[in-house]
Design a protein around this motif. Structure first.
Motif, PDB file in Angstrom:
ATOM      1  N   VAL A  35       0.864  -1.175   0.000  1.00 38.41           N
ATOM      2  CA  VAL A  35       0.000   0.000   0.000  1.00 38.41           C
ATOM      3  C   VAL A  35       0.905   1.230   0.000  1.00 38.41           C
ATOM      4  O   VAL A  35       1.837   1.325   0.805  1.00 38.41           O
ATOM      5  CB  VAL A  35      -0.912   0.023   1.237  1.00 38.41           C
ATOM      6  CG1 VAL A  35      -1.706   1.333   1.299  1.00 38.41           C
ATOM      7  CG2 VAL A  35      -1.857  -1.158   1.230  1.00 38.41           C
ATOM      8  N   ASP A  83      -2.052   5.055  -3.182  1.00 37.42           N
ATOM      9  CA  ASP A  83      -3.352   4.513  -2.766  1.00 37.42           C
ATOM     10  C   ASP A  83      -4.078   5.415  -1.771  1.00 37.42           C
ATOM     11  O   ASP A  83      -5.306   5.502  -1.793  1.00 37.42           O
ATOM     12  CB  ASP A  83      -3.146   3.135  -2.127  1.00 37.42           C
ATOM     13  CG  ASP A  83      -2.487   2.151  -3.075  1.00 37.42           C
ATOM     14  OD1 ASP A  83      -3.120   1.821  -4.094  1.00 37.42           O
ATOM     15  OD2 ASP A  83      -1.341   1.735  -2.812  1.00 37.42           O
ATOM     16  N   ILE A 229      -8.871   7.556   0.176  1.00 33.54           N
ATOM     17  CA  ILE A 229      -8.319   6.632  -0.816  1.00 33.54           C
ATOM     18  C   ILE A 229      -8.376   7.329  -2.174  1.00 33.54           C
ATOM     19  O   ILE A 229      -9.358   8.006  -2.501  1.00 33.54           O
ATOM     20  CB  ILE A 229      -9.134   5.331  -0.872  1.00 33.54           C
ATOM     21  CG1 ILE A 229      -9.075   4.601   0.477  1.00 33.54           C
ATOM     22  CG2 ILE A 229      -8.606   4.407  -1.980  1.00 33.54           C
ATOM     23  CD1 ILE A 229      -9.942   3.349   0.534  1.00 33.54           C
ATOM     24  N   SER A 233      -6.562   4.013  -7.137  1.00 31.71           N
ATOM     25  CA  SER A 233      -6.034   2.883  -6.371  1.00 31.71           C
ATOM     26  C   SER A 233      -6.798   1.606  -6.686  1.00 31.71           C
ATOM     27  O   SER A 233      -8.028   1.581  -6.694  1.00 31.71           O
ATOM     28  CB  SER A 233      -6.125   3.164  -4.871  1.00 31.71           C
ATOM     29  OG  SER A 233      -5.791   1.992  -4.125  1.00 31.71           O
ATOM     30  N   HIS A 235      -5.401  -1.273  -5.121  1.00 33.24           N
ATOM     31  CA  HIS A 235      -4.802  -2.186  -4.143  1.00 33.24           C
ATOM     32  C   HIS A 235      -5.883  -2.811  -3.267  1.00 33.24           C
ATOM     33  O   HIS A 235      -6.713  -2.105  -2.692  1.00 33.24           O
ATOM     34  CB  HIS A 235      -3.790  -1.438  -3.262  1.00 33.24           C
ATOM     35  CG  HIS A 235      -2.803  -2.354  -2.604  1.00 33.24           C
ATOM     36  ND1 HIS A 235      -3.162  -3.257  -1.630  1.00 33.24           N
ATOM     37  CD2 HIS A 235      -1.472  -2.537  -2.803  1.00 33.24           C
ATOM     38  CE1 HIS A 235      -2.106  -3.936  -1.246  1.00 33.24           C
ATOM     39  NE2 HIS A 235      -1.065  -3.518  -1.949  1.00 33.24           N
ATOM     40  N   ALA A 238      -6.139  -1.367   0.406  1.00 32.13           N
ATOM     41  CA  ALA A 238      -6.266   0.071   0.663  1.00 32.13           C
ATOM     42  C   ALA A 238      -7.352   0.380   1.685  1.00 32.13           C
ATOM     43  O   ALA A 238      -7.148   1.155   2.631  1.00 32.13           O
ATOM     44  CB  ALA A 238      -6.531   0.825  -0.639  1.00 32.13           C
TER      45      ALA A 238
END
Length: 264
Positions: A35, A83, A229, A233, A235, A238
């Motif tokens: 992250v 992120d 966030i 992003s 991920h 996150a």
């Protein structure tokens, strides 16, 4: 001697093996992705501790990039991969939000802070901060270290406070603007500036400086740190990381550095 059919079979086998090997190599790399957090420079000590705690709990690491909120916001706008964004003021979070670069439903106000005047610990004399106080005399010909007043949140807060107290015009030409609040702190810590305006949490992080005065909260806009966030992003961790940063587990780590943890 290989027939054409046998050659084709062998080629397919080799290609299959290469694909499997590539997938095996790629899987750990994907799992190892961290992250990525873009955070205001003043958060470094506290957020490093929070990130360590997150890694111990989740088994996943975090990459944190610290700089002035203004610089980070511009990097995000330019497409820098990240992120999470934690700004030291509302203005720069609003800036990236205006560019549709955050998930609005993930945004909240995370922390509060205080604005202080610091001096090298070896030459620290109390300064009574109030309306019309003689900051120019306190500088004694030296520079006032601050974050850049046109972009860095700590610098903007500092200028607002000095204007409200009626002393900005007397010290404006003496300001040494730094690229972020930690750079301003370093100028004081190294003795290159007799006084500096930083956050209370920055002063607590450097034993070479001492707080000599605290600015009235009424002299500047509230110092708050929003978090969100980023829209780009992807991920998978996150949201879980964001929840951890806002959780009771992270609260004492922020408070240990002098931050006020605000209700979600």
């Amino acid at each position: 001697m290989l027939t054409m059919q046998g050659l084709k079979t062998n080629v397919r086998a080799v290609l299959t093996a290469l694909i499997v090997a590539a997938a095996a190599l790629a899987t750990p790399a994907m799992a190892a992705e961290k992250v990525t957090v873009f955070a205001a420079a003043s958060l470094k000590n506290a957020l490093d501790a929070v990130n360590d705690a997150w890694q111990q709990q989740s088994g996943h690491a975090v990459t944190a990039s610290y700089a002035a909120s203004s610089a980070l916001a511009k990097q995000i706008e330019a497409g820098a991969p990240a992120d999470i964004f934690i700004s030291a003021d509302l203005a720069w979070m609003d800036y990236v939000a205006g560019k549709k670069l955050i998930r609005e439903d993930s945004r909240s106000t995370l922390l509060g802070n205080r604005l202080v005047l610091v001096a090298p610990v070896s030459d620290a004399k109390p300064v009574e901060i109030g309306q019309g106080f003689d900051l120019k005399a306190q500088l004694a010909g030296g520079k006032l270290a601050m974050g850049a007043v046109d972009s860095v949140p700590a610098g903007k807060y500092g200028k607002a406070a000095l204007e409200k107290l009626g002393v900005w015009s007397s010290v404006e030409k003496d300001v040494a603007g730094a690229e972020n609040v930690r750079a301003a702190l370093l100028l004081v810590s190294k003795g290159e500036a007799p006084l500096g305006i930083v956050y209370e949490t920055d002063a607590a992080a450097d034993p070479s400086v001492k707080i000599v005065g605290t600015f009235p909260e009424s002299s500047h806009p509230p110092i708050v740190y929003p978090i969100a966030i980023l829209s780009e992003s992807t991920h998978p961790d996150a949201a879980a990381y964001l929840d951890f940063v806002r959780s009771p587990a992270a609260k004492p780590l922020f408070e240990a550095q002098g931050f006020t943890v605000l209700a979600k």
